[in-house]
Design an enzyme around this catalytic site. Structure first.
Site, PDB file in Angstrom:
ATOM      1  N   HIS A  18      -9.477   8.294  33.121  1.00 38.48           N
ATOM      2  CA  HIS A  18      -9.238   7.781  31.773  1.00 38.48           C
ATOM      3  C   HIS A  18      -9.052   6.271  31.847  1.00 38.48           C
ATOM      4  CE1 HIS A  18      -4.987   7.434  32.713  1.00 38.48           C
ATOM      5  NE2 HIS A  18      -4.889   8.741  32.922  1.00 38.48           N
ATOM      6  N   HIS A  21      -6.623   4.634  34.456  1.00 38.69           N
ATOM      7  CA  HIS A  21      -7.174   4.443  35.805  1.00 38.69           C
ATOM      8  C   HIS A  21      -8.137   3.247  35.812  1.00 38.69           C
ATOM      9  CE1 HIS A  21      -6.784   9.054  35.564  1.00 38.69           C
ATOM     10  NE2 HIS A  21      -5.754   8.629  36.266  1.00 38.69           N
ATOM     11  N   CYS A 128       9.306  18.223  40.714  1.00 43.88           N
ATOM     12  CA  CYS A 128       8.421  18.195  39.548  1.00 43.88           C
ATOM     13  C   CYS A 128       6.979  18.134  40.045  1.00 43.88           C
ATOM     14  CB  CYS A 128       8.710  16.994  38.659  1.00 43.88           C
ATOM     15  SG  CYS A 128       7.450  16.820  37.364  1.00 43.88           S
ATOM     16  N   CYS A 131       4.885  15.159  38.632  1.00 43.98           N
ATOM     17  CA  CYS A 131       5.109  13.878  39.328  1.00 43.98           C
ATOM     18  C   CYS A 131       4.779  13.980  40.813  1.00 43.98           C
ATOM     19  CB  CYS A 131       6.570  13.449  39.235  1.00 43.98           C
ATOM     20  SG  CYS A 131       7.179  13.042  37.614  1.00 43.98           S
ATOM     21  N   CYS A 145      11.870  17.589  33.559  1.00 42.21           N
ATOM     22  CA  CYS A 145      11.530  16.230  33.972  1.00 42.21           C
ATOM     23  C   CYS A 145      11.170  15.478  32.701  1.00 42.21           C
ATOM     24  CB  CYS A 145      10.342  16.256  34.929  1.00 42.21           C
ATOM     25  SG  CYS A 145       9.491  14.667  35.065  1.00 42.21           S
ATOM     26  N   HIS A 148       7.478  15.076  32.263  1.00 40.84           N
ATOM     27  CA  HIS A 148       6.662  16.286  32.105  1.00 40.84           C
ATOM     28  C   HIS A 148       7.470  17.388  31.439  1.00 40.84           C
ATOM     29  CE1 HIS A 148       4.725  13.984  35.372  1.00 40.84           C
ATOM     30  NE2 HIS A 148       3.627  14.379  34.766  1.00 40.84           N
ATOM     31  N   LYS A 294       2.003   6.781  23.048  1.00 43.81           N
ATOM     32  CA  LYS A 294       1.787   7.097  24.455  1.00 43.81           C
ATOM     33  C   LYS A 294       0.447   7.833  24.574  1.00 43.81           C
ATOM     34  CE  LYS A 294       3.868   9.380  28.297  1.00 43.81           C
ATOM     35  NZ  LYS A 294       4.161  10.640  28.801  1.00 43.81           N
ATOM     36  N   LYS A 297      -2.578  13.944  26.715  1.00 43.65           N
ATOM     37  CA  LYS A 297      -3.484  15.038  26.361  1.00 43.65           C
ATOM     38  C   LYS A 297      -2.988  15.746  25.110  1.00 43.65           C
ATOM     39  CE  LYS A 297      -5.648  16.636  30.582  1.00 43.65           C
ATOM     40  NZ  LYS A 297      -5.415  17.564  31.682  1.00 43.65           N
TER      41      LYS A 297
HETATM   42  N1  MSP Z   1      -2.062   9.794  43.227  1.00 40.26           N
HETATM   43  C1  MSP Z   1      -1.044   8.918  42.813  1.00 40.26           C
HETATM   44  C2  MSP Z   1      -1.192   7.565  43.487  1.00 40.26           C
HETATM   45  C3  MSP Z   1      -1.215   7.616  44.993  1.00 40.26           C
HETATM   46  S1  MSP Z   1      -1.492   6.042  45.670  1.00 40.26           S
HETATM   47  C4  MSP Z   1      -1.378   6.277  47.318  1.00 40.26           C
HETATM   48  C5  MSP Z   1      -1.117   8.707  41.289  1.00 40.26           C
HETATM   49  N2  MSP Z   1      -2.297   8.993  40.727  1.00 40.26           N
HETATM   50  S2  MSP Z   1      -2.586   8.914  39.141  1.00 40.26           S
HETATM   51  O1  MSP Z   1      -3.893   9.490  38.975  1.00 40.26           O
HETATM   52  O2  MSP Z   1      -1.530   9.483  38.389  1.00 40.26           O
HETATM   53  O3  MSP Z   1      -2.746   7.402  38.810  1.00 40.26           O
HETATM   54  C6  MSP Z   1      -1.643   6.613  38.451  1.00 40.26           C
HETATM   55  C7  MSP Z   1      -2.137   5.201  38.126  1.00 40.26           C
HETATM   56  O4  MSP Z   1      -3.010   5.228  36.972  1.00 40.26           O
HETATM   57  C8  MSP Z   1      -1.040   4.247  37.702  1.00 40.26           C
HETATM   58  O5  MSP Z   1      -0.336   3.682  38.769  1.00 40.26           O
HETATM   59  C9  MSP Z   1      -1.840   3.209  36.961  1.00 40.26           C
HETATM   60  O6  MSP Z   1      -2.483   2.417  37.912  1.00 40.26           O
HETATM   61  C10 MSP Z   1      -2.868   4.040  36.211  1.00 40.26           C
HETATM   62  N3  MSP Z   1      -2.433   4.403  34.846  1.00 40.26           N
HETATM   63  C11 MSP Z   1      -2.321   5.668  34.350  1.00 40.26           C
HETATM   64  N4  MSP Z   1      -1.956   5.612  33.034  1.00 40.26           N
HETATM   65  C12 MSP Z   1      -1.813   4.327  32.644  1.00 40.26           C
HETATM   66  C13 MSP Z   1      -1.450   3.674  31.434  1.00 40.26           C
HETATM   67  N5  MSP Z   1      -1.152   4.335  30.299  1.00 40.26           N
HETATM   68  N6  MSP Z   1      -1.390   2.309  31.451  1.00 40.26           N
HETATM   69  C14 MSP Z   1      -1.710   1.589  32.558  1.00 40.26           C
HETATM   70  N7  MSP Z   1      -2.048   2.186  33.715  1.00 40.26           N
HETATM   71  C15 MSP Z   1      -2.078   3.557  33.799  1.00 40.26           C
HETATM   72  O7  MSP Z   1      -0.143   8.286  40.728  1.00 40.26           O
END
Ligand code: MSP
Length: 466
Positions: A18, A21, A128, A131, A145, A148, A294, A297
């Site tokens: 999304h 990322h 959790c 998380c 949590c 979540h 926020k 989904k």
């Molecule tokens: N798998 C772990 C990270 C492991 S690193 C060794 C993880 N993955 S995640 O798919 O949940 O990705 C989290 C990352 O997505 C956040 O740190 C950020 O970089 C990005 N973001 C997800 N939602 C976001 C927003 N709403 N706003 C900005 N960045 C966001 O955590």
């Protein structure tokens, strides 16, 4: 500095990519492209990828009626596709199910064990799955949590291996305070220091009940806690790829603030325990909301990178995301504002400037002087300080000034030498703008530079109005 190694988080494959990322990954791409210009392509290493083990992924796979590996094999390419769509020029896409990663992750953990920093203990408390994190009583609200609330916390009582995190806390604190391990922005650094000063506890680093993971080398009945093993990726990739060994330590880990503690404290502690050098910088950016809400989904407002690219084009998307708010702060992505900004800055600002100048050049023989251009210092400085919207602001001030002086000079009323002089001034300016835009809008930058080298000719609009 003669090399630059930048990483993104490894995204979970329990979900498709999304815009959250994409936000982090585009930023990493800008940084990588900037350093490639400065240091040469071979001296930059940009690593991204997917985090594929753990309960969260196993549960998502089960729901989809697939094995975890089948499921990961399906989702991981979706990330690679999204990055292609956004013109993300990463050097390597690591998947934590890569056997090369698994092997080195085990070796590093074994080293930490051999060095005496891992012991057996009893873990008792809540976990959790959303998380992928053990959660403390203090963080539990209404037995849930807070991040979540729709998922059940799992009560766990099992024999685990623990890492002596507490032993490393003072050293981490001094590395962070001295800036040896630089945490940015300042507010995040202070947040971490504050928590470290309160004292930290040892952490469980293995799981007895989670089969979908890398087995603990000295006890095959346990798997390595997914977060520990995923963090290792930043190091393992440099070790199994040919010619990348010297890229460790990382110059910059880019993350969102949600995963600050893991990267600011647990990761460097694991490295110290394995006697490996620490990364140099960690930048934790903020989180954005979508039109004030926020992104989730359940609210149905999750935006995919493709949705944005379909509407604003590849570089339009990159521009709108990077200029929306200051990198490091929290912000809001407002879709109505995106339309407005696209039209004002891209269609009318940059697009119109290029169109007007090239149209008048059609009747002349002018072209951009054949001279190597480099990113201007005000822009370079802001990129190095991770102030991307400010860097774009500097470029757009030049564009505004170019459009203003074009109106004032009225070149459409001129001929011969006076016309050539006005156009030459604009051509040089546009050449610099295109160069400064290279890390941000690589495709547009290339298009403009191509259009302006040799005989300048009109082309279809760079950014058609919405
Ligand atoms: N798998 C772990 C990270 C492991 S690193 C060794 C993880 N993955 S995640 O798919 O949940 O990705 C989290 C990352 O997505 C956040 O740190 C950020 O970089 C990005 N973001 C997800 N939602 C976001 C927003 N709403 N706003 C900005 N960045 C966001 O955590």
């Amino acid at each position: 500095m003669n090399k630059f190694f930048v990483t993104t988080p490894l995204y979970y494959v329990n979900d498709v990519p999304h815009v959250g990322h994409a936000y982090t990954t585009i930023t990493a791409d800008v940084i990588a492209r900037y350093w490639r210009q400065k240091l040469g392509k071979k001296n930059v290493f940009f690593l991204t990828g997917t985090d594929e083990h753990g309960s969260n992924v196993a549960q998502a796979a089960e729901k989809a009626g697939k094995s975890p590996k089948e499921y990961a094999d399906e989702i991981a390419p979706r990330f690679a596709e999204a990055w292609k769509l956004l013109n993300i020029d990463y050097d390597f896409f690591i998947r934590t199910t890569d056997p090369r990663h698994e092997k080195i992750a085990r070796e590093v953990l074994q080293k930490i064990y051999d060095n005496g920093w891992i012991y057996e203990g009893l873990y008792e408390g809540f976990y959790c799955v959303g998380c992928e994190k053990f959660i403390t009583e203090a963080d539990i609200i209404d037995k849930k949590c807070p991040l979540h609330p729709t998922r059940k916390l799992i009560y766990q009582k099992e024999k685990n291996y623990f890492f002596k995190l507490s032993r490393f806390a003072p050293e981490i604190l001094s590395e962070i305070k001295s800036g040896e391990y630089e945490i940015l922005p300042e507010a995040r650094k202070n947040e971490v220091i504050g928590r470290l000063e309160q004292g930290v506890q040892d952490i469980s680093i293995s799981r007895a009940g989670v089969a979908w993971g890398i087995s603990v080398p000295w006890n095959k009945s346990q798997t390595i806690y997914v977060w520990v093993e995923a963090l290792f990726n930043y190091y393992t990739a440099t070790q199994f790829l040919v010619g990348k060994k010297n890229f460790w330590p990382a110059d910059l880990h880019l993350i969102g603030k949600d995963i600050l503690w893991f990267h600011a404290v647990i990761w460097p502690a694991l490295l110290l325990a394995a006697k490996l050098p620490l990364p140099k910088q960690l930048f934790a950016h903020g989180f954005f909301t979508i039109d004030g809400q926020k992104m989730s989904k359940s609210l149905g407002n999750v935006i995919s990178p493709k949705q944005l690219v379909d509407k604003y084009g590849l570089d339009g998307t990159r521009y709108l995301l990077l200029s929306a708010y200051q990198f490091g702060s929290d912000g809001d992505l407002s879709l109505p504002k995106f339309d407005e900004k696209y039209n004002a800055d891209l269609a009318n600002g940059l697009g119109n400037l290029v169109a007007r100048v090239t149209k008048l050049c059609d009747t002349t023989n002018l072209s951009l002087p054949d001279k190597e251009l480099t990113i201007s210092s005000p822009v370079a400085q802001r990129i190095e300080e991770y102030r991307f919207n400010d860097a774009l602001g500097v470029i757009w001030a030049v564009i505004a000034e170019a459009n203003r002086s074009f109106n004032e000079d009225k070149p459409w009323e001129l001929k011969g030498k006076p016309l050539n002089e006005v156009l030459t001034k604009q051509i040089i300016r546009i050449g610099q703008v295109a160069t400064d835009l290279q890390p941000f809008l690589p495709e547009t930058s290339e298009k403009i530079l191509k259009q302006f080298s040799g005989k300048i000719k009109s082309q279809p609009p760079l950014f058609p109005r919405i």
